[in-house]
Design a protein around this motif. Sequence first.
Motif, PDB file in Angstrom:
ATOM      1  N   THR A 153      33.287  77.312  35.599  1.00 45.73           N
ATOM      2  CA  THR A 153      33.284  77.115  37.161  1.00 45.73           C
ATOM      3  C   THR A 153      32.553  78.482  37.606  1.00 45.73           C
ATOM      4  OG1 THR A 153      35.425  75.593  36.591  1.00 45.73           O
ATOM      5  CG2 THR A 153      34.948  76.732  39.031  1.00 45.73           C
ATOM      6  N   GLY A 154      32.363  78.689  38.757  1.00 40.54           N
ATOM      7  CA  GLY A 154      32.647  79.565  39.050  1.00 40.54           C
ATOM      8  C   GLY A 154      33.361  79.796  40.106  1.00 40.54           C
ATOM      9  N   THR A 155      33.634  81.299  40.266  1.00 42.95           N
ATOM     10  CA  THR A 155      34.447  81.624  41.982  1.00 42.95           C
ATOM     11  C   THR A 155      33.870  82.226  43.236  1.00 42.95           C
ATOM     12  OG1 THR A 155      34.264  84.148  40.881  1.00 42.95           O
ATOM     13  CG2 THR A 155      35.901  82.338  39.771  1.00 42.95           C
ATOM     14  N   ASP A 156      34.309  82.319  44.184  1.00 50.35           N
ATOM     15  CA  ASP A 156      33.886  82.825  45.855  1.00 50.35           C
ATOM     16  C   ASP A 156      34.206  83.896  45.744  1.00 50.35           C
ATOM     17  OD1 ASP A 156      36.613  83.063  45.928  1.00 50.35           O
ATOM     18  OD2 ASP A 156      36.449  81.070  47.383  1.00 50.35           O
ATOM     19  N   ALA A 157      33.910  85.074  47.244  1.00 48.25           N
ATOM     20  CA  ALA A 157      33.951  86.135  46.622  1.00 48.25           C
ATOM     21  C   ALA A 157      36.008  86.571  46.385  1.00 48.25           C
ATOM     22  CB  ALA A 157      33.237  86.107  48.449  1.00 48.25           C
ATOM     23  N   TYR A 176      26.077  76.460  39.403  1.00 45.52           N
ATOM     24  CA  TYR A 176      26.214  77.740  40.159  1.00 45.52           C
ATOM     25  C   TYR A 176      27.478  78.146  40.073  1.00 45.52           C
ATOM     26  CZ  TYR A 176      22.466  75.050  41.653  1.00 45.52           C
ATOM     27  OH  TYR A 176      21.521  74.144  41.390  1.00 45.52           O
ATOM     28  N   THR A 177      26.989  79.717  39.905  1.00 42.37           N
ATOM     29  CA  THR A 177      28.016  80.692  39.845  1.00 42.37           C
ATOM     30  C   THR A 177      27.430  82.362  41.247  1.00 42.37           C
ATOM     31  OG1 THR A 177      29.641  81.834  39.635  1.00 42.37           O
ATOM     32  CG2 THR A 177      27.722  81.893  38.248  1.00 42.37           C
ATOM     33  N   ARG A 178      28.612  82.178  42.233  1.00 46.01           N
ATOM     34  CA  ARG A 178      27.852  83.810  43.063  1.00 46.01           C
ATOM     35  C   ARG A 178      28.118  85.181  42.571  1.00 46.01           C
ATOM     36  NH1 ARG A 178      30.913  86.208  46.860  1.00 46.01           N
ATOM     37  NH2 ARG A 178      28.665  86.819  47.511  1.00 46.01           N
ATOM     38  N   THR A 179      29.868  84.844  41.304  1.00 48.94           N
ATOM     39  CA  THR A 179      30.406  86.413  40.246  1.00 48.94           C
ATOM     40  C   THR A 179      30.070  86.105  39.099  1.00 48.94           C
ATOM     41  OG1 THR A 179      32.684  84.834  40.667  1.00 48.94           O
ATOM     42  CG2 THR A 179      31.935  86.266  42.543  1.00 48.94           C
ATOM     43  N   GLN A 180      29.818  86.914  38.834  1.00 51.52           N
ATOM     44  CA  GLN A 180      29.845  87.229  37.131  1.00 51.52           C
ATOM     45  C   GLN A 180      30.977  86.659  36.319  1.00 51.52           C
ATOM     46  OE1 GLN A 180      28.088  91.432  37.145  1.00 51.52           O
ATOM     47  NE2 GLN A 180      28.239  90.409  35.045  1.00 51.52           N
ATOM     48  N   LEU A 181      32.258  86.956  37.464  1.00 55.80           N
ATOM     49  CA  LEU A 181      33.940  86.667  36.755  1.00 55.80           C
ATOM     50  C   LEU A 181      33.264  84.752  36.341  1.00 55.80           C
ATOM     51  CD1 LEU A 181      35.951  87.769  35.907  1.00 55.80           C
ATOM     52  CD2 LEU A 181      37.328  87.057  37.608  1.00 55.80           C
ATOM     53  N   VAL A 182      34.234  84.390  35.932  1.00 53.53           N
ATOM     54  CA  VAL A 182      34.006  82.603  35.453  1.00 53.53           C
ATOM     55  C   VAL A 182      35.045  82.262  34.712  1.00 53.53           C
ATOM     56  CG1 VAL A 182      30.827  81.962  35.877  1.00 53.53           C
ATOM     57  CG2 VAL A 182      32.720  82.223  33.619  1.00 53.53           C
ATOM     58  N   ASP A 209      25.836  73.858  45.624  1.00 50.33           N
ATOM     59  CA  ASP A 209      26.651  74.172  45.335  1.00 50.33           C
ATOM     60  C   ASP A 209      27.612  73.009  45.250  1.00 50.33           C
ATOM     61  OD1 ASP A 209      29.177  74.115  43.126  1.00 50.33           O
ATOM     62  OD2 ASP A 209      28.178  76.329  42.641  1.00 50.33           O
ATOM     63  N   ASP A 210      27.816  71.557  44.567  1.00 45.08           N
ATOM     64  CA  ASP A 210      28.465  70.765  45.221  1.00 45.08           C
ATOM     65  C   ASP A 210      29.828  70.915  45.382  1.00 45.08           C
ATOM     66  OD1 ASP A 210      26.720  67.941  43.342  1.00 45.08           O
ATOM     67  OD2 ASP A 210      26.078  69.416  45.312  1.00 45.08           O
ATOM     68  N   SER A 211      30.074  71.620  44.283  1.00 42.63           N
ATOM     69  CA  SER A 211      31.713  72.354  44.756  1.00 42.63           C
ATOM     70  C   SER A 211      31.776  73.700  46.047  1.00 42.63           C
ATOM     71  CB  SER A 211      32.346  72.724  43.527  1.00 42.63           C
ATOM     72  OG  SER A 211      30.942  74.619  43.072  1.00 42.63           O
ATOM     73  N   ALA A 212      31.125  74.435  46.803  1.00 43.53           N
ATOM     74  CA  ALA A 212      30.710  75.117  47.003  1.00 43.53           C
ATOM     75  C   ALA A 212      31.146  76.571  46.599  1.00 43.53           C
ATOM     76  CB  ALA A 212      31.271  75.420  48.835  1.00 43.53           C
ATOM     77  N   ALA A 213      30.693  76.902  45.760  1.00 40.40           N
ATOM     78  CA  ALA A 213      30.777  77.793  44.218  1.00 40.40           C
ATOM     79  C   ALA A 213      29.614  78.709  45.280  1.00 40.40           C
ATOM     80  CB  ALA A 213      30.442  77.571  42.986  1.00 40.40           C
ATOM     81  N   ASN A 214      29.059  79.220  45.593  1.00 41.58           N
ATOM     82  CA  ASN A 214      27.668  79.638  46.255  1.00 41.58           C
ATOM     83  C   ASN A 214      28.288  80.203  48.223  1.00 41.58           C
ATOM     84  OD1 ASN A 214      26.486  80.517  44.031  1.00 41.58           O
ATOM     85  ND2 ASN A 214      25.434  78.965  44.751  1.00 41.58           N
TER      86      ASN A 214
END
Length: 327
Positions: free
Chosen positions: A126-130, A141-147, A315-320
């Motif tokens: 699971t990706g993370t936001d800012a 998808y993820t916009r950060t390296q930390l998942v 990203d359906d979960s809005a991770a980006n």
Amino acid sequence: AQLRDNAGNAATSSGTIILDMTPPVVTVTINDGATYTTDASVSLAISATDATSGTSSMYLTEDPTQSGRYDWFYELYFYRFAGLDGDRKLYLRVIDEAGNEAPALWRSDSIVVDTTDPTPGTFTITGTDADETAIGTHTDYTRTQLVTIKITGAADATSGLSEYMVSESWGCTSALWNIYASQFSFNLSMGEGSKTVYVCVRDAAGQYAELPWRSTILDQTAPGFDIDLIGQSVYGSDYSTTRNRQVSVAYTGWELTGSGTGVYQTRLSRTSVFSGSWLSYTNDIGNDNQYTYDVVDPSTATCRQTIFINEISPDDSAANANNYARV
């Protein structure tokens, strides 16, 4: 004792016997005191002390209520457990040369036999936001390296799960083992694009299993797009001047990195601070996206204000949700 014949000749003789009424003192240890073993064949370290008559034989069994068998006494003995995995116990008696063995002096040791690999289960990324907070359950998808990695379905009924390993390299020897947790954080390698993650679990006995690998796309670049504001002037549709408070916003967005994430949503604002709701972005081939927008608050006298737009990748979960561009 003496013996004498009829002539009066006497002979003297003597004899000795060792009186031993005490059983040996015995200890037994399986596999040097290990708690678990992955092999049903084990080694026994046996210590027996009998100061009077010495040790003679031993009696070994898994069930002291059932008959076992006698064998010569050995300080090192190899034994194979019968049956299934689980907590196994051995009982031992040692007999001395005088035949002393007391049922009350059973000595025993136990070990958990675990010859079965863990059930691997599956995991999600699971990706993370800012703000570094996990978003939703979508894992593409993820916009950060930390998942966040979450393991489900992994189990070991005999010795229990004790460790996990996570890496971007195949195999359960490519990274360090960590104390087991069903959910943990992981830093993807630098560089945008598809990332394949491998997870292994290991039980307390040392048996391990590899979970089916998963992939996610690391996308840290905002999309690009073109924008036009279309108002109404004396010339009709006008891209520079409008006499109406309502204008049309026409734009086309595209993904710059080639990561395959595409453009997902858009939103409008009268200022560079965005606080409104995101709108679905649909980029039909050959057609710009158009929205009608009130550029002037009714209490504002002027009809000229800047329109800001930002867009994010899908990203359906809005991770980006913070991969956006502004105009």
